[in-house]
Design an enzyme around this catalytic site. Structure first.
Site, PDB file in Angstrom:
ATOM      1  N   LYS A 140       0.835  -1.210   0.000  1.00  0.00           N
ATOM      2  CA  LYS A 140       0.000   0.000   0.000  1.00  0.00           C
ATOM      3  C   LYS A 140       0.868   1.259   0.000  1.00  0.00           C
ATOM      4  CE  LYS A 140      -1.626   1.732   4.045  1.00  0.00           C
ATOM      5  NZ  LYS A 140      -1.303   3.154   4.232  1.00  0.00           N
ATOM      6  N   ASN A 141       1.907   1.269   0.827  1.00  0.00           N
ATOM      7  CA  ASN A 141       2.684   2.505   0.981  1.00  0.00           C
ATOM      8  C   ASN A 141       3.609   2.797  -0.201  1.00  0.00           C
ATOM      9  OD1 ASN A 141       1.383   2.803   3.363  1.00  0.00           O
ATOM     10  ND2 ASN A 141       3.153   2.454   4.688  1.00  0.00           N
ATOM     11  N   ARG A 183      -8.520  -0.160   5.179  1.00  0.00           N
ATOM     12  CA  ARG A 183      -7.729   0.838   4.438  1.00  0.00           C
ATOM     13  C   ARG A 183      -6.489   0.192   3.811  1.00  0.00           C
ATOM     14  NH1 ARG A 183      -6.458   6.037   7.770  1.00  0.00           N
ATOM     15  NH2 ARG A 183      -5.258   6.307   5.852  1.00  0.00           N
ATOM     16  N   ASP A 214       4.915   0.305  12.057  1.00  0.00           N
ATOM     17  CA  ASP A 214       3.640  -0.280  11.640  1.00  0.00           C
ATOM     18  C   ASP A 214       3.487  -1.736  12.105  1.00  0.00           C
ATOM     19  OD1 ASP A 214       2.996   2.081  10.466  1.00  0.00           O
ATOM     20  OD2 ASP A 214       3.439   1.463   8.418  1.00  0.00           O
ATOM     21  N   CYS A 257      -4.048  13.344  12.782  1.00  0.00           N
ATOM     22  CA  CYS A 257      -4.681  12.050  12.542  1.00  0.00           C
ATOM     23  C   CYS A 257      -4.605  11.277  13.841  1.00  0.00           C
ATOM     24  CB  CYS A 257      -4.007  11.308  11.406  1.00  0.00           C
ATOM     25  SG  CYS A 257      -2.585  10.387  11.912  1.00  0.00           S
ATOM     26  N   ARG A 264       1.382  14.911  13.189  1.00  0.00           N
ATOM     27  CA  ARG A 264       1.809  14.646  11.805  1.00  0.00           C
ATOM     28  C   ARG A 264       1.842  15.905  10.925  1.00  0.00           C
ATOM     29  NH1 ARG A 264      -0.476   8.935   9.849  1.00  0.00           N
ATOM     30  NH2 ARG A 264       1.423   8.991   8.618  1.00  0.00           N
TER      31      ARG A 264
HETATM   32  C1  UD1 Z   1       4.638   6.660   6.248  1.00  0.00           C
HETATM   33  C2  UD1 Z   1       3.706   5.469   6.158  1.00  0.00           C
HETATM   34  C3  UD1 Z   1       3.268   4.997   7.541  1.00  0.00           C
HETATM   35  C4  UD1 Z   1       4.486   4.741   8.411  1.00  0.00           C
HETATM   36  C5  UD1 Z   1       5.400   5.968   8.427  1.00  0.00           C
HETATM   37  C6  UD1 Z   1       6.694   5.721   9.190  1.00  0.00           C
HETATM   38  C7  UD1 Z   1       2.574   5.864   4.057  1.00  0.00           C
HETATM   39  C8  UD1 Z   1       1.322   6.191   3.340  1.00  0.00           C
HETATM   40  N1  UD1 Z   1       2.529   5.866   5.392  1.00  0.00           N
HETATM   41  O1  UD1 Z   1       3.890   7.738   6.802  1.00  0.00           O
HETATM   42  O2  UD1 Z   1       2.515   3.792   7.393  1.00  0.00           O
HETATM   43  O3  UD1 Z   1       4.061   4.467   9.730  1.00  0.00           O
HETATM   44  O4  UD1 Z   1       5.755   6.329   7.073  1.00  0.00           O
HETATM   45  O5  UD1 Z   1       7.360   4.632   8.684  1.00  0.00           O
HETATM   46  O6  UD1 Z   1       3.594   5.562   3.447  1.00  0.00           O
HETATM   47  N2  UD1 Z   1       7.025  14.529  10.114  1.00  0.00           N
HETATM   48  C9  UD1 Z   1       7.293  15.844  10.339  1.00  0.00           C
HETATM   49  N3  UD1 Z   1       7.158  16.716   9.295  1.00  0.00           N
HETATM   50  C10 UD1 Z   1       6.804  16.324   8.046  1.00  0.00           C
HETATM   51  C11 UD1 Z   1       6.544  14.963   7.817  1.00  0.00           C
HETATM   52  C12 UD1 Z   1       6.666  14.084   8.878  1.00  0.00           C
HETATM   53  O7  UD1 Z   1       7.636  16.243  11.462  1.00  0.00           O
HETATM   54  O8  UD1 Z   1       6.693  17.163   7.142  1.00  0.00           O
HETATM   55  C13 UD1 Z   1       7.139  13.576  11.231  1.00  0.00           C
HETATM   56  C14 UD1 Z   1       5.892  12.752  11.455  1.00  0.00           C
HETATM   57  O9  UD1 Z   1       4.957  13.431  12.275  1.00  0.00           O
HETATM   58  C15 UD1 Z   1       6.426  11.504  12.114  1.00  0.00           C
HETATM   59  C16 UD1 Z   1       7.796  11.345  11.436  1.00  0.00           C
HETATM   60  O10 UD1 Z   1       8.126  12.634  10.883  1.00  0.00           O
HETATM   61  O11 UD1 Z   1       6.640  11.738  13.493  1.00  0.00           O
HETATM   62  C17 UD1 Z   1       7.814  10.332  10.329  1.00  0.00           C
HETATM   63  O12 UD1 Z   1       6.755  10.596   9.426  1.00  0.00           O
HETATM   64  P1  UD1 Z   1       6.797  10.152   7.911  1.00  0.00           P
HETATM   65  O13 UD1 Z   1       8.002   9.292   7.700  1.00  0.00           O
HETATM   66  O14 UD1 Z   1       6.650  11.352   7.051  1.00  0.00           O
HETATM   67  O15 UD1 Z   1       5.494   9.247   7.810  1.00  0.00           O
HETATM   68  P2  UD1 Z   1       4.441   9.240   6.646  1.00  0.00           P
HETATM   69  O16 UD1 Z   1       5.105   9.393   5.325  1.00  0.00           O
HETATM   70  O17 UD1 Z   1       3.319  10.152   6.978  1.00  0.00           O
END
Ligand code: UD1
Length: 425
Positions: free
Chosen positions: A22-23, A400, A307, A116, A121
């Protein structure tokens, strides 16, 4: 509303085939916005998040159709560059359209995804990356607007307070692939899904190197062309079925997976005392006898996946001794724990990031509620071994990612049913 009714106590046996990731599929689908020709994608998992992403793309004018299991996307005639709140609020990953739209059309307006279930996030790192490439970014009325003459390659560091961001790395990488000049992403996230997106874009003519390492170099191209591509297997689904086999003292072969993406989980389970055999694209688990408690820290790849943390906590909740699980990525990742304790688990949350788990002999079935996708898998796995019946409400979270998880579990011998319950919360 639908819920799962599980009668616990059956060791899982047999084999299960893993769906596409999915990711990886979500950003690959979004990245088709970069391409003016049709693209054929194989092994797209038909979980509900994919259908939400397709709705976003359809709203923008991208055509989509299914040919049996293959998804055909045609973004040659995009009619809008605005992704509305109603769709983005359903799924944060809708945010993946921001980079591609800005890169191809020099303008994009995407609703801010908001918080969320897993915590705040923020999207600051996505914005930092796009600003580095020259986008002018404004926030108004809950939307982020990006405008640019044409994005231009730059050096950008994408490490945040909780480590490197998967989403920001992918968004910036997609945008940079059709920008002018060279982009260097420093402290890039290294998840296999990022490598898959880069491989797909390279097959479409992009020039991306270093994916899967902390430094990704993208030489921007004017245009990308269409292609056929098959998505990698979902390591989170594979890991969930591996842990399901272990927790039920079962004997399952998890097929069509990529064991090298599961190295950390496999090593932890070996330390736990599990007999695991892996081949090129499968993992077999034999019933275990003596298990040991574990001390685990969930973090960015190649660390143990956040995850897979919830189903692992279910396993440790019936492992004799004290285990410790530390979460480093999400503020609210342990939301499912109070529901697990309703099933008899003995888990103490020291703070938002640390759980001490004292193994109990037996869990007992009860009605519980899922709080998020992976939290729901913790409850399903616990239900599979609990005495009596476990009723899990709010399984729209499960749907999902997982495509009819109950069918795959039933094939392995589990007693799990999806039932409609008008009174379910
Ligand atoms: C993706 C995965 C999710 C997984 C996560 C971590 C998808 C659709 N989802 O989520 O299943 O649990 O990676 O492996 O691929 N952060 C910031 N600023 C930003 C972006 C992120 O501070 O602009 C923080 C987030 O709040 C979190 C951390 O960085 O604490 C990691 O987030 P991120 O790696 O971006 O996760 P996602 O891409 O949202």
């Amino acid at each position: 509303m639908e819920k799962f009714v599980i009668k616990g106590g059956i060791p899982l046996k047999g084999s299960v085939e893993i769906s596409g990731a999915k990711n990886a599929a979500l950003p690959i689908v979004a990245s088709c916005l970069l391409i003016e020709k049709p693209v054929l994608l194989k092994r797209i998992p038909k979980g509900n998040d994919i259908f939400t992403m397709l709705k976003v793309l359809n709203t923008l004018g991208c055509k989509s159709s299914w040919d049996k299991e293959n998804l055909i996307l045609d973004a040659s005639n995009i009619t809008s560059t605005e992704a509305p709140y109603d769709l983005v609020k359903k799924m944060r990953a809708s945010y993946y359209v921001l980079g591609p739209l800005t890169a191809r059309f020099n303008t994009a307006k995407v609703s801010l995804p908001g918080g969320c279930a897993l915590g705040q996030r923020p999207v600051d790192l996505h914005i930092k990356g796009l600003r580095a490439l020259g986008a002018k970014v404004e926030f108004k009325h809950g939307y982020v607007s990006c405008k640019a003459k044409r994005l231009k390659g730059e050096r950008v560091n994408l490490k945040g307070a909780h480590g490197s961001s998967v989403g920001a790395t992918i968004n910036v990488m997609m945008a940079a692939s059709i920008s002018d000049g060279i982009t260097i992403i420093e402290e890039a996230a290294m998840e296999p899904e990022i490598v898959d997106v880069a491989n797909f874009l390279n097959k479409c003519g992009a020039n991306i190197n270093g994916m899967g390492t902390p430094i990704i170099k993208i030489k921007g191209k004017k245009k990308l062309h269409g292609t056929e591509y098959s998505i990698i297997p979902d390591r989170i689904e594979a890991g969930t079925f591996i842990i399901a086999s272990v927790i039920t003292k079962g004997n399952v072969t998890v097929k069509k997976c990529q064991p090298e993406h599961l190295k950390t989980l496999i090593n932890l389970l070996k330390e736990h005392g599990v007999d695991i055999h892996k081949g090129k694209d499968y993992v077999s688990i034999s019933p275990l006898k003596n298990t040991k408690p574990l001390s685990i820290q969930a973090g960015p790849y190649p660390s143990f996946s956040t995850d897979l943390q919830p189903p692992m906590v279910s396993l440790l909740s019936v492992t004799p001794g004290n285990s410790t699980v530390v979460e480093t990525i999400f503020d609210n990742r342990f939301m499912y724990v109070p529901e697990l304790t309703r099933l008899g688990a003995d888990i103490k949350l020291i703070d938002r990031y640390t759980a001490i788990i004292k193994g109990v002999k037996q869990l007992s079935g009860a009605p519980v509620m899922a709080s998020d996708i992976q939290g729901s898998t913790a409850l399903i796995l616990a239900g599979l071994i609990a005495k009596g019946e476990t009723h899990i409400a709010r399984i729209y979270h499960t749907d999902r990612r997982y495509v009819q998880i109950e069918k795959k579990l039933t094939k392995l011998g589990a007693r799990i049913e999806r039932v409609t319950d008008p009174h379910a919360p």
